[in-house]
Design an enzyme around this catalytic site. Structure first.
Site, PDB file in Angstrom:
ATOM      1  N   ASN A 208      -1.328  -0.212 -15.015  1.00 28.02           N
ATOM      2  CA  ASN A 208      -0.979   1.116 -15.541  1.00 28.02           C
ATOM      3  C   ASN A 208       0.328   1.003 -16.324  1.00 28.02           C
ATOM      4  O   ASN A 208       0.937  -0.056 -16.387  1.00 28.02           O
ATOM      5  CB  ASN A 208      -0.897   2.145 -14.407  1.00 28.02           C
ATOM      6  N   ASP A 276      -4.776   3.110  -7.538  1.00 28.39           N
ATOM      7  CA  ASP A 276      -5.554   3.756  -6.473  1.00 28.39           C
ATOM      8  C   ASP A 276      -6.748   2.911  -6.056  1.00 28.39           C
ATOM      9  O   ASP A 276      -7.156   2.932  -4.912  1.00 28.39           O
ATOM     10  CB  ASP A 276      -6.044   5.125  -6.948  1.00 28.39           C
ATOM     11  N   ASP A 304      -2.994   3.186   0.968  1.00 32.29           N
ATOM     12  CA  ASP A 304      -1.911   4.062   0.526  1.00 32.29           C
ATOM     13  C   ASP A 304      -0.637   3.635   1.260  1.00 32.29           C
ATOM     14  O   ASP A 304      -0.497   3.848   2.463  1.00 32.29           O
ATOM     15  CB  ASP A 304      -2.249   5.529   0.808  1.00 32.29           C
ATOM     16  N   ILE A 305       0.254   2.996   0.527  1.00 39.41           N
ATOM     17  CA  ILE A 305       1.440   2.384   1.151  1.00 39.41           C
ATOM     18  C   ILE A 305       2.364   3.465   1.704  1.00 39.41           C
ATOM     19  O   ILE A 305       2.845   3.380   2.845  1.00 39.41           O
ATOM     20  CB  ILE A 305       2.175   1.487   0.131  1.00 39.41           C
ATOM     21  N   PHE A 322       6.884   9.806  -4.506  1.00 33.54           N
ATOM     22  CA  PHE A 322       6.920  10.383  -5.841  1.00 33.54           C
ATOM     23  C   PHE A 322       5.587  11.043  -6.142  1.00 33.54           C
ATOM     24  O   PHE A 322       4.556  10.650  -5.583  1.00 33.54           O
ATOM     25  CB  PHE A 322       7.204   9.298  -6.896  1.00 33.54           C
TER      26      PHE A 322
HETATM   27  O1  C5P Z   1      -1.351   9.895  -4.442  1.00 33.74           O
HETATM   28  P1  C5P Z   1      -0.380   9.553  -5.489  1.00 33.74           P
HETATM   29  O2  C5P Z   1      -0.638   8.234  -6.138  1.00 33.74           O
HETATM   30  O3  C5P Z   1      -0.108  10.631  -6.506  1.00 33.74           O
HETATM   31  O4  C5P Z   1       0.992   9.415  -4.673  1.00 33.74           O
HETATM   32  C1  C5P Z   1       2.146   8.987  -5.296  1.00 33.74           C
HETATM   33  C2  C5P Z   1       3.095   8.451  -4.265  1.00 33.74           C
HETATM   34  O5  C5P Z   1       2.415   7.637  -3.315  1.00 33.74           O
HETATM   35  C3  C5P Z   1       4.139   7.571  -4.884  1.00 33.74           C
HETATM   36  O6  C5P Z   1       5.315   7.647  -4.089  1.00 33.74           O
HETATM   37  C4  C5P Z   1       3.495   6.178  -4.771  1.00 33.74           C
HETATM   38  O7  C5P Z   1       4.482   5.149  -4.787  1.00 33.74           O
HETATM   39  C5  C5P Z   1       2.797   6.266  -3.431  1.00 33.74           C
HETATM   40  N1  C5P Z   1       1.569   5.480  -3.330  1.00 33.74           N
HETATM   41  C6  C5P Z   1       1.540   4.390  -2.491  1.00 33.74           C
HETATM   42  N2  C5P Z   1       0.371   3.678  -2.340  1.00 33.74           N
HETATM   43  C7  C5P Z   1      -0.740   4.033  -3.016  1.00 33.74           C
HETATM   44  C8  C5P Z   1      -0.722   5.140  -3.867  1.00 33.74           C
HETATM   45  C9  C5P Z   1       0.453   5.838  -4.019  1.00 33.74           C
HETATM   46  O8  C5P Z   1       2.561   4.067  -1.891  1.00 33.74           O
HETATM   47  N3  C5P Z   1      -1.853   3.324  -2.858  1.00 33.74           N
END
Ligand code: C5P
Length: 397
Positions: A208, A276, A304-305, A322
């Protein structure tokens, strides 16, 4: 930040001792004075002459050197420092410190001191992973010592794994964090940044447009307030800041692993643009165009970290996520805060007309349990500085 600081640097006998020469230079460039101590084994790797020349100081080597005792006794030497740094800290030096041996100058200084000690371990991966070393490391921490590293990577002995001494700049960062009198001194903070790359085959990936600019600015701002910063970054356009511990990763799964192995931390900021999805049917050889037609890619969801760390047994006291939104910024970000289980969400409108994505400015809304706070549009470094200040106030009490 290190002006006038006095570092007693104990150089152990390991191949990484050559990096300590560079460490001396970097410390002196920052205004610190370095008093070097060499173990007998260290002199097999670096010469007292080069250490002395770089440090512009006498090199201390012998416990029973009467001239040294006349000038400065070993007790005084061990205490006339703001910090004692052991780099490279060999398995043997750490074992001696744990057992309280005092049979040479280095071990005697470690036993006699009332100053804080920072160890930068360096050894073969098997030696590092050995139960004895791990016991010693745990005991050193219980005794109040701090560690920087070791890093994972190729080793001089040809093996791969944890055991490489941290790079000089990482050691400098750890020293600065220890000696800082900023509001985040003594606090450890994690920042994720940049995009992730999700492989399709050995040469192709999905990525991205995240530049890593905002995460980098946040890491720098936190470090400047005295925090020890672990900076876990995907392949970003901007270089990582000075003074932080950098962990480079490619994919979301690597990022999760790096984040989890950095815990515990006092606060964590998730500024990375994590993919994602990843391709589930990656090819181990380069996909070819040809008679079989277009390749079919299947996707699976990445971990999702942010959500994992929010629900982690070692959850940091403050977890910041964020949210880049194009519509209903506050509503969506408020819902995201709940869904992910984090404390704050830094939300921004990334609609193309805002020019924020890839630009130098940001306009954010900080969502917390106290509601939504809209910040004026400002530079990404100013956003970072303000966020770092807020983090300092939140975790200082
Ligand atoms: O769900 P979304 O991608 O909009 O969420 C954004 C937040 O979640 C950001 O803080 C991003 O660093 C974190 N994130 C994450 N792991 C993922 C997706 C998003 O830590 N797989």
């Amino acid at each position: 930040m290190l002006a006038q600081k006095r570092i007693l640097l104990i150089i152990g006998g390991g191949i990484a001792a050559y990096k300590s020469l560079d460490l001396i230079r970097k410390l002196r460039e920052r205004g610190a004075s370095v008093t070097p101590v060499l173990t007998k084994a260290a002199t097999e790797f670096v010469t007292p002459m080069s250490v002395s020349a770089l440090a512009a100081s006498k090199v201390y080597q012998e416990l029973f050197d009467l001239t040294d005792e006349a000038e400065m006794g070993h007790i005084e030497l061990s205490r006339a420092a703001d910090l004692i740094v052991v780099a490279p800290a060999t398995a043997d030096l750490m074992a001696k410190a744990v057992a309280g041996h005092a049979n040479d100058l280095a071990s005697t200084l470690l036993l006699a001191t009332d100053t804080e000690i920072l160890y930068a371990p360096s050894m073969n991966v098997r030696m590092w992973e050995h139960a004895a070393t791990q016991r010693n490391v745990a005991q050193l921490k219980r005794d109040g010592a701090a560690l920087v590293g070791p890093n994972e990577g190729d080793m001089a002995c040809g093996e791969f794994g944890p055991g490489r001494m941290s790079e000089p700049l990482e050691i400098v960062a750890a020293i600065e964090a220890k000696l800082s009198d900023g509001p985040l001194a003594g606090r450890r903070v994690l920042v994720t940044s940049g995009p992730t790359h999700e492989p399709i085959d050995p040469v192709r990936y999905i990525a991205n447009r995240s530049s890593g600019a905002q995460g980098t600015a946040i890491a720098a701002a936190l470090a400047s307030l005295g925090a020890e910063v672990v900076f876990v970054t995907g392949p970003a356009d901007v270089p990582p800041p000075d003074g932080v511990h950098v962990v480079k990763v490619q994919s979301a799964r690597e990022m999760l692993e790096a984040v989890e192995s950095s815990l515990p931390v006092d606060a964590a900021v998730f500024a990375a643009a994590v993919a994602d999805w990843r391709v589930s049917n990656t090819s181990s050889s380069k996909m070819k165009k040809g008679a079989q037609g277009l390749p079919e890619l299947n996707f699976v969801e990445n971990p999702d970290i942010l959500a994992s760390v929010s629900g982690h047994a070692m959850r940091p006291n403050l977890v910041v996520g964020f949210a880049a939104e194009t519509d209903d910024v506050v509503e969506n970000a408020t819902a995201k805060r709940k869904r992910k289980g984090c404390d704050w969400i830094v939300a921004n409108d990334v609609s193309p007309e805002t020019g924020i994505m890839g630009g130098d400015e940001n306009a954010v809304v900080l969502i917390s349990d106290r509601g939504a706070e809209t910040w004026p549009r400002m530079g990404k470094t100013e956003v970072a500085a303000r966020l770092a200040q807020n983090i300092a106030s939140a975790i200082a009490d």
